[in-house]
Design a protein around this motif. Structure first.
Motif, short mmCIF file in Angstrom:
data_model
loop_
_atom_site.label_atom_id
_atom_site.label_comp_id
_atom_site.label_asym_id
_atom_site.label_seq_id
_atom_site.Cartn_x
_atom_site.Cartn_y
_atom_site.Cartn_z
N PHE A 508 -1.37 6.08 5.12
CA PHE A 508 -0.67 5.94 3.85
C PHE A 508 -1.20 4.75 3.06
O PHE A 508 -1.34 3.64 3.59
N ILE A 509 -1.48 4.98 1.79
CA ILE A 509 -1.95 3.93 0.88
C ILE A 509 -0.96 3.82 -0.26
O ILE A 509 -0.75 4.80 -1.00
N ASP A 510 -0.36 2.67 -0.41
CA ASP A 510 0.59 2.43 -1.50
C ASP A 510 -0.21 1.94 -2.70
O ASP A 510 -0.57 0.77 -2.80
N THR A 511 -0.53 2.84 -3.60
CA THR A 511 -1.39 2.50 -4.75
C THR A 511 -0.70 1.59 -5.75
O THR A 511 -1.33 1.11 -6.69
N SER A 512 0.59 1.33 -5.55
CA SER A 512 1.29 0.40 -6.45
C SER A 512 1.02 -1.06 -6.07
O SER A 512 1.31 -1.97 -6.85
N LYS A 513 0.46 -1.30 -4.88
CA LYS A 513 0.18 -2.66 -4.44
C LYS A 513 -1.02 -3.22 -5.20
O LYS A 513 -2.06 -2.56 -5.34
N ALA A 514 -0.89 -4.46 -5.64
CA ALA A 514 -1.95 -5.08 -6.43
C ALA A 514 -3.24 -5.20 -5.64
O ALA A 514 -4.34 -4.97 -6.18
N GLN A 515 -3.13 -5.53 -4.34
CA GLN A 515 -4.35 -5.71 -3.54
C GLN A 515 -5.11 -4.40 -3.35
O GLN A 515 -6.34 -4.40 -3.22
N VAL A 516 -4.38 -3.28 -3.37
CA VAL A 516 -5.05 -1.97 -3.27
C VAL A 516 -5.86 -1.71 -4.53
O VAL A 516 -7.02 -1.31 -4.48
N ARG A 517 -5.24 -1.96 -5.67
CA ARG A 517 -5.94 -1.73 -6.95
C ARG A 517 -7.15 -2.66 -7.07
O ARG A 517 -8.22 -2.26 -7.53
N ASP A 518 -6.98 -3.92 -6.67
CA ASP A 518 -8.09 -4.88 -6.74
C ASP A 518 -9.24 -4.46 -5.84
O ASP A 518 -10.41 -4.56 -6.22
N VAL A 588 6.76 8.47 5.29
CA VAL A 588 6.94 8.47 3.84
C VAL A 588 7.79 9.65 3.39
O VAL A 588 7.98 10.62 4.12
N LYS A 589 8.28 9.53 2.16
CA LYS A 589 9.05 10.60 1.54
C LYS A 589 8.70 10.66 0.07
O LYS A 589 8.16 9.69 -0.50
N MET A 590 8.99 11.77 -0.57
CA MET A 590 8.71 11.94 -1.99
C MET A 590 9.84 11.31 -2.80
O MET A 590 11.01 11.58 -2.56
N ASP A 591 9.47 10.44 -3.73
CA ASP A 591 10.45 9.80 -4.60
C ASP A 591 9.86 9.71 -6.01
O ASP A 591 8.88 8.99 -6.22
N ASP A 592 10.49 10.42 -6.92
CA ASP A 592 10.05 10.41 -8.32
C ASP A 592 8.56 10.75 -8.43
O ASP A 592 7.76 10.04 -9.05
N MET A 593 8.19 11.84 -7.80
CA MET A 593 6.84 12.41 -7.88
C MET A 593 5.76 11.58 -7.17
O MET A 593 4.57 11.80 -7.37
N ARG A 594 6.17 10.63 -6.32
CA ARG A 594 5.16 9.88 -5.57
C ARG A 594 5.69 9.60 -4.18
O ARG A 594 6.89 9.58 -3.93
N TRP A 595 4.73 9.41 -3.26
CA TRP A 595 5.09 9.14 -1.88
C TRP A 595 5.38 7.66 -1.71
O TRP A 595 4.61 6.81 -2.14
N VAL A 596 6.50 7.36 -1.06
CA VAL A 596 6.88 5.98 -0.80
C VAL A 596 7.31 5.84 0.65
O VAL A 596 7.68 6.82 1.30
N LEU A 597 7.26 4.61 1.18
CA LEU A 597 7.67 4.37 2.55
C LEU A 597 9.15 4.65 2.73
O LEU A 597 9.98 4.21 1.92
N ALA A 598 9.48 5.38 3.80
CA ALA A 598 10.88 5.66 4.09
C ALA A 598 11.40 4.78 5.21
O ALA A 598 12.61 4.62 5.36
N ASN A 599 10.49 4.25 6.02
CA ASN A 599 10.91 3.40 7.14
C ASN A 599 10.38 2.00 6.96
O ASN A 599 9.22 1.79 6.60
#
Length: 601
Positions: A508-518, A588-599
């Motif tokens: 799983f890659i959380d593309t909202s994280k700044a370090q991922v985008r960088d 992960v689970k689907m939340d508002d059209m994107r996958w987010v961590l559930a645990n």
């Protein structure tokens, strides 16, 4: 002459009185011979009537034998077409002569020699039908297997060979199998054969070789390791030819850290113009490590990367550990293949450094190797963490249903999850493969409803298959699935609407994280391509262990046991507290059209 025969026959019948101790022979109309102690039929005129037929049968047998010998001689001379012509009349259903099955057999061999495969098969099947107890039936199975191999029906061929029990034929059957199986170049087909015939060593060895030569998939590498362990594949070189490994004299007080990267780069096969390589993951992982090295340098941590080209040959790893520079190694990442990995684990243990296996999910290599770590969570870890998460959900129903796919990875995860659930007092009310027709075979209903459903599958259509089955049965309970059971990039939100669906996604890659985008921007700038998951894993691995070496030096195990490390990493971080495999299992689970961590880890 006829009168003489008649007189002789009268004498014969007279001596064959019912009280005589001689064994009598009764003739029936199909001229087969049956020994018996019963008395002859009382009506002597009936025996006299049969006598001319007996004489005729003797003539038929002689003619049959003569034609049979002629047909076999033609076959042995290489005149297969003429042999078939000569033997064809002898395969008629009316013949039950002792040579009839041989006539069928040689006819089928002649047809095989002339590449008339379907006709050869038909004759062999006819032989099996008419003479099921023929003493040479294992030879028939052998030829049927040969025909099936040539017709590309490998599964059917292996079925025939498995039925052979005669030692001499069995030995030849193994040679036949190796000849055809070793020519296969389709890894998917070999995997399918391995699933159908899991105990077949020839298929397993061919699959291991194919994976190690062509595949960069983690699941394939895991399968290769499992098969190697199961079938006891030995090193390509005798032990007597392997030089003992050199003892290291690493000193972590020197102000920098030497990290050895032993991956299957296959430099001899390298071509800069080749866009897609079977071992691309090795290059991607190394590229990620190079960016992590630059990041560590910004933090004042100096790391030297030394690359070693190690694939599946254990001697390559022996050469590495006997390299003078390798004695200064502080951390080893890779190799990935089974035999070299064992040597690496032994070396790390005896020289007090840590060896990180970047792809394996199996814990076998951890046994007696305290300094060996898995970068990924093991099968058992994924099963335990995901089960703990599901039972933490608000539900009093302690029943569950498990559906799993065709790969060994799928069945291993399913079995492990079931074991964890049983130990916790849960009841598995349905446990079956997804390849079954779940609409008709699944046993769960609105009345017999599970508290949650689990899908472990490497086929991306299986997740939706189980969801459709649940919809038809009007069962709406939480669903847990492995990420490979869905096409994660193309999951339609409406498909999951109104349902609790949780996905085990170790990548799983959380593309909202700044370090991922960088990282993505930096990698794209330097490499002119989007980073793969392997590049991110390489980056995280070196960043994590580089920091660990710098902070804890000779007390790395203490550092591992200290806490969970989640900050500043592209993926989900690291947790080796009292373990040697990574305990971080993202769900992960689907939340508002994107996958987010559930645990929360």
């Amino acid at each position: 002459m006829a009168f003489l025969f008649y007189v002789l026959f009268i004498i014969f019948t007279a001596t064959c009185h019912p009280k005589s101790r001689h064994v009598k022979i009764v003739f029936n109309f199909d001229f087969r011979f049956y020994p018996t102690n019963a008395f002859l039929m009382r009506k002597s005129f009936f025996l006299i009537y049969l006598f001319p037929f007996f004489m005729y049968a003797q003539g038929v047998d002689a003619t049959y034998e003569r034609e049979y010998k002629r047909g076999v001689a033609l076959y042995k001379s290489g005149d297969f077409a003429s042999a078939m012509s000569a033997l064809t009349p002898l395969t008629a259903r009316k013949y039950t002569h002792g040579l009839a099955p041989f006539a069928h057999y040689y006819w089928s061999l002649a047809a095989l020699k002339t590449n008339r495969l379907s006709e050869s098969r038909q004759m062999l099947m006819q032989l099996r039908e008419r003479f099921p107890d023929w003493k040479k039936m294992d030879d028939v199975r052998y030829v049927l297997a040969d025909v099936s191999f040539q017709e590309k029906q490998f599964g059917e061929a292996l079925d025939y060979l498995e039925e052979i029990s005669t030692p001499s034929v069995k030995k030849e059957a193994e040679n036949l199998k190796r000849f055809y199986v070793n020519k296969l170049q389709d890894i998917a087909y070999l995997k399918s054969l391995n699933r159908q015939h899991p105990a077949d060593k020839t298929v397993a060895l061919a699959l291991i070789d194919m994976i190690q030569r062509t595949s960069n998939e983690k699941s394939d590498l895991e399968l290769s390791d499992q098969l190697t362990n199961r079938f006891g594949v030995v090193s390509s070189k005798p032990t007597s030819q392997v030089t003992p490994v050199r003892q290291s004299n690493n000193n972590l007080q020197k102000g920098y850290y030497n990290v050895a990267v032993a991956l299957p780069f296959r430099l001899k096969e390298f071509s800069p113009n080749q866009r897609a390589r079977t071992n691309q993951f090795a290059y991607d992982m190394y590229e990620g490590m190079k960016l992590a090295k630059a990041k560590l340098q910004q933090e004042g941590i100096l790391v030297n990367l030394f690359t070693y080209d190690v694939s599946n040959d254990p001697e390559e790893m022996v050469n590495v550990v006997n390299n003078a520079n390798f004695a200064q190694t502080d951390l080893l990442i890779g190799p990935v293949y089974n035999e070299p990995a064992k040597l690496a684990a032994d070396y790390a243990e005896s020289n007090n450094i840590f060896y990180v296996h970047p792809t394996s999910l199996a814990t076998d290599i951890l046994v007696n190797h305290a300094n060996t770590l898995l970068l990924q969570p093991s099968f058992e870890r994924q099963a335990q963490q995901s089960f703990d998460f599901m039972r933490s959900q608000p539900s009093t129903n302690r029943k569950l249903a498990i559906y799993y796919g065709a790969t060994r990875r799928d069945s291993t995860l399913a079995a492990s999850y079931k074991t964890k659930a049983t130990e916790a007092g849960y009841q598995t009310i349905d446990f079956r493969k997804t390849r079954e027709k779940l609409d008709s075979s699944a046993t769960i209903t609105e009345v017999n409803k599970p508290g949650h459903v689990v899908v472990f599958s490497s086929t991306e259509t299986d997740g939706n298959k189980v969801l459709n089955m649940l919809n038809k049965r009007r069962i709406n309970v939480p669903l847990l699935a492995s990420s490979l059971a869905f096409n994660m990039q193309n999951v339609v939100a409406s498909t999951l609407s109104g349902r609790e669906v949780y996905i085990i996604d170790t990548e799983f890659i959380d593309t909202s994280k700044a370090q991922v985008r960088d990282f993505q921007t930096n990698y794209l700038t330097k490499r002119n391509t989007i980073p793969s998951i392997y590049a991110m894993q390489g980056y995280d691995a070196l960043l994590f262990f580089g920091r660990l070496l710098h902070k804890y030096r000779n007390q790395v195990r203490t550092g591992l046991d200290t806490r969970v490390f989640e900050d500043d990493y592209l993926l989900s971080g690291f947790n080796y507290k009292s373990s040697n495999d990574n305990q971080v299992v993202p769900i992960v689970k689907m939340d508002d059209m994107r996958w987010v961590l559930a645990n929360g880890q």
